[in-house]
Design a protein around this motif. Structure first.
Motif, mmCIF file in Angstrom:
data_model
loop_
_atom_site.group_PDB
_atom_site.id
_atom_site.type_symbol
_atom_site.label_atom_id
_atom_site.label_comp_id
_atom_site.label_asym_id
_atom_site.label_seq_id
_atom_site.Cartn_x
_atom_site.Cartn_y
_atom_site.Cartn_z
ATOM 1 N N ALA A 151 0.857 -1.187 0.000
ATOM 2 C CA ALA A 151 0.000 0.000 0.000
ATOM 3 C C ALA A 151 0.892 1.235 0.000
ATOM 4 O O ALA A 151 1.708 1.420 0.916
ATOM 5 C CB ALA A 151 -0.915 0.008 1.222
ATOM 6 N N ILE A 152 0.756 2.046 -1.044
ATOM 7 C CA ILE A 152 1.481 3.314 -1.100
ATOM 8 C C ILE A 152 0.574 4.368 -0.491
ATOM 9 O O ILE A 152 -0.495 4.670 -1.018
ATOM 10 C CB ILE A 152 1.861 3.661 -2.543
ATOM 11 C CG1 ILE A 152 2.782 2.570 -3.115
ATOM 12 C CG2 ILE A 152 2.543 5.033 -2.612
ATOM 13 C CD1 ILE A 152 3.112 2.744 -4.576
ATOM 14 N N VAL A 153 0.989 4.904 0.650
ATOM 15 C CA VAL A 153 0.154 5.805 1.433
ATOM 16 C C VAL A 153 0.611 7.239 1.197
ATOM 17 O O VAL A 153 1.775 7.586 1.438
ATOM 18 C CB VAL A 153 0.226 5.470 2.932
ATOM 19 C CG1 VAL A 153 -0.671 6.401 3.734
ATOM 20 C CG2 VAL A 153 -0.184 4.015 3.167
ATOM 21 N N ILE A 154 -0.308 8.057 0.707
ATOM 22 C CA ILE A 154 -0.022 9.457 0.406
ATOM 23 C C ILE A 154 -0.520 10.305 1.566
ATOM 24 O O ILE A 154 -1.716 10.319 1.865
ATOM 25 C CB ILE A 154 -0.703 9.882 -0.907
ATOM 26 C CG1 ILE A 154 -0.272 8.957 -2.048
ATOM 27 C CG2 ILE A 154 -0.387 11.329 -1.249
ATOM 28 C CD1 ILE A 154 -1.123 9.083 -3.295
ATOM 29 N N LEU A 155 0.385 11.000 2.238
ATOM 30 C CA LEU A 155 0.052 11.795 3.412
ATOM 31 C C LEU A 155 0.073 13.274 3.062
ATOM 32 O O LEU A 155 1.008 13.751 2.412
ATOM 33 C CB LEU A 155 1.039 11.521 4.549
ATOM 34 C CG LEU A 155 1.145 10.063 5.018
ATOM 35 C CD1 LEU A 155 2.212 9.927 6.089
ATOM 36 C CD2 LEU A 155 -0.194 9.567 5.531
ATOM 37 N N ASN A 156 -0.951 13.986 3.493
ATOM 38 C CA ASN A 156 -1.062 15.410 3.199
ATOM 39 C C ASN A 156 -1.438 16.171 4.462
ATOM 40 O O ASN A 156 -2.568 16.096 4.930
ATOM 41 C CB ASN A 156 -2.119 15.655 2.114
ATOM 42 C CG ASN A 156 -2.280 17.132 1.786
ATOM 43 O OD1 ASN A 156 -1.382 17.935 2.013
ATOM 44 N ND2 ASN A 156 -3.441 17.487 1.249
ATOM 45 N N ASN A 157 -0.444 16.859 5.028
ATOM 46 C CA ASN A 157 -0.685 17.741 6.168
ATOM 47 C C ASN A 157 -1.372 17.004 7.318
ATOM 48 O O ASN A 157 -2.426 17.416 7.818
ATOM 49 C CB ASN A 157 -1.534 18.946 5.728
ATOM 50 C CG ASN A 157 -1.554 20.057 6.768
ATOM 51 O OD1 ASN A 157 -0.607 20.189 7.550
ATOM 52 N ND2 ASN A 157 -2.622 20.845 6.789
ATOM 53 N N VAL A 158 -0.766 15.905 7.736
ATOM 54 C CA VAL A 158 -1.333 15.120 8.840
ATOM 55 C C VAL A 158 -0.353 15.099 10.007
ATOM 56 O O VAL A 158 0.850 15.342 9.847
ATOM 57 C CB VAL A 158 -1.653 13.674 8.393
ATOM 58 C CG1 VAL A 158 -2.697 13.672 7.293
ATOM 59 C CG2 VAL A 158 -0.378 12.955 7.942
ATOM 60 N N LEU A 159 -0.850 14.797 11.188
ATOM 61 C CA LEU A 159 -0.008 14.688 12.371
ATOM 62 C C LEU A 159 0.820 13.407 12.323
ATOM 63 O O LEU A 159 0.479 12.451 11.620
ATOM 64 C CB LEU A 159 -0.870 14.695 13.632
ATOM 65 C CG LEU A 159 -1.711 15.953 13.875
ATOM 66 C CD1 LEU A 159 -2.605 15.760 15.097
ATOM 67 C CD2 LEU A 159 -0.827 17.175 14.042
ATOM 68 N N HIS A 160 1.906 13.383 13.112
ATOM 69 C CA HIS A 160 2.755 12.195 13.151
ATOM 70 C C HIS A 160 1.993 10.991 13.691
ATOM 71 O O HIS A 160 2.297 9.846 13.336
ATOM 72 C CB HIS A 160 3.990 12.461 14.013
ATOM 73 C CG HIS A 160 4.994 11.352 13.990
ATOM 74 N ND1 HIS A 160 5.744 11.037 12.868
ATOM 75 C CD2 HIS A 160 5.348 10.447 14.943
ATOM 76 C CE1 HIS A 160 6.529 10.009 13.132
ATOM 77 N NE2 HIS A 160 6.310 9.629 14.386
#
Length: 413
Positions: A65-74
């Motif tokens: 799964a390639i997970v794209i993160l956008n402006n999220v907390l750690h």
């Protein structure tokens, strides 16, 4: 592919579509081929939505799964890794394409190496016959790296010991085993890995299953972060535990020849090249093994990485035990070539890959949550600095178990 972040607007959807279209061709340039076009769906970054999304990847048997993160907390990243590595066994590769899109594309080679590694591929191997002056086709090597990370080393924040070992004939695939180490009283940091024998047994059994019931006849062990005054204590404990572990697995078969190396990164020695006009960093691959090293023991400095900026820092390797009878050139070249096999970088890294993997695994394991069945005593506020007064009997341990589908995968890169 999964998107976690704010509700996608037109701009976000455009970037996601562009990334979805470009990724297969970009990865294909590095040998990672998609058999079908990747699919993308978006989810809010709430815990319940992360759970639903990750369970969907597991139910549909996603290879990765390639997970794209956008402006999220750690904490979102940690939750994703907890579900993927600990609970479901689905390999994940997180990327940040927003605000860093061009930078991510420029580093696509590193991303491709990580993806290839997590789906069971091999990026590069060490030619052991070329690296060593004396090696035969019958030699089977196993490289092991070990490290311990400490915070306060209390019952709330234990030390985490990580041991990784190569588990295939190419010595490029690694499996990791981890253990939490709690002090019974107060807070202290002990550099001894109490469950080392159990971890080595487990890794040898993985090697045996992977290599068609064959076991290594040469074992090279790299240990990170041990002070000089602890050399003898660590050496006496570890050598015995490693040999005891080998005896359990090998039975009546001949035990492997063991080489034990300590790596020190936290030192104040720096090297420079002076051409008479300018002072600059030494080149990658520079070895210093004369004049400033220990007068009687077997140690050397190796600068295996090219400094991008600032002053390069060489690693100090101290060979404490060597049944393989490596020459100085052999162990230096072998170690340097291992620095080129790290799956997180397209160039050589600052320490050999096995010990870097152990460091990565120990650090990554801090985000995982395990059921605690230990009976902890009431903790005091005193920090026990004199660790020589602390014995292994004062340390309780708990082996950290991951999902069976990913336990022997390189989830930590």
């Amino acid at each position: 592919m999964i998107y976690f972040g704010p509700k996608p607007d037109e701009g976000i959807l455009y970037i996601l579509k562009d990334f979805q279209n470009q990724l297969p061709s970009l990865l294909a340039d590095f040998g990672v081929i998609f058999k079908s076009a990747p699919t993308v769906f978006a989810k809010p970054s709430r815990n319940e939505d992360i759970e639903v999304a990750m369970k969907q990847t597991s139910n549909e048997n996603w290879q990765i799964a390639i997970v794209i993160l956008n402006n999220v907390l750690h904490e979102v990243y940690e939750s994703i890794k907890q579900w993927s590595n600990q609970k479901l066994g689905v390999p994940t590769q997180c990327v940040a394409v927003f605000n860093h899109f061009n930078e991510m594309l420029a580093n696509i080679a590193c991303v491709s190496q990580k993806i290839n590694t997590k789906i069971g591929g091999i990026n590069g191997i060490v030619n052991l016959k070329a690296a060593l002056s004396h090696s035969s086709n019958e030699d089977l090597f196993m490289f092991v790296g070990a490290d311990i990370t400490h915070t306060t080393c209390s019952t709330d924040q234990p030390s985490i010991a990580a041991v990784v070992g190569s588990c295939d004939p190419t010595c490029s695939r690694y499996a990791a085993r981890l253990s939490e180490q709690y002090p019974k009283i107060a807070r202290c940091a002990v550099e001894i890995i109490k469950e080392l024998d159990k971890m080595i047994i487990d890794l040898l059994q993985v090697y045996e299953r992977t290599c068609g019931n064959c076991l290594p006849n040469r074992l090279v062990f790299y240990r990170d972060g041990v002070d000089d005054e602890l050399f003898q204590k660590v050496l006496d404990n570890k050598i015995n535990k490693i040999k005891d572990a080998c005896q359990v697995v090998y039975g009546n078969r001949k035990l492997p020849r063991l080489t034990f190396v300590i790596i020190k990164k936290s030192h104040h020695t720096r090297f420079f090249a002076d051409d008479g006009q300018y002072t600059k960093n030494i080149e990658a691959g520079t070895v210093i093994d004369q004049d400033i090293i220990h007068p009687t023991q077997f140690d050397f400095y190796l600068c295996s990485q090219a400094a991008i900026m600032g002053t390069s820092r060489s690693a100090l390797y101290h060979v404490l035990h060597d049944e393989n009878e490596f020459s100085s050139d052999d162990i230096q070249q072998l170690t340097y070539w291992l620095c080129h096999t790290d799956a997180r970088c397209t160039k050589s890294v600052s320490v050999s890959a096995p010990v870097h993997y152990a460091d990565l695994a120990a650090y990554a394991a801090r985000m995982f949550k395990f059921d605690d069945e230990l009976d902890h005593n009431e903790e005091t506020d005193d920090l026990l600095n004199e660790t020589e007064n602390i014995s292994l009997n004062d340390i309780e341990t708990k082996v950290m178990i991951f999902n069976d589908k990913i336990q022997n995968n390189m989830w930590f890169v």
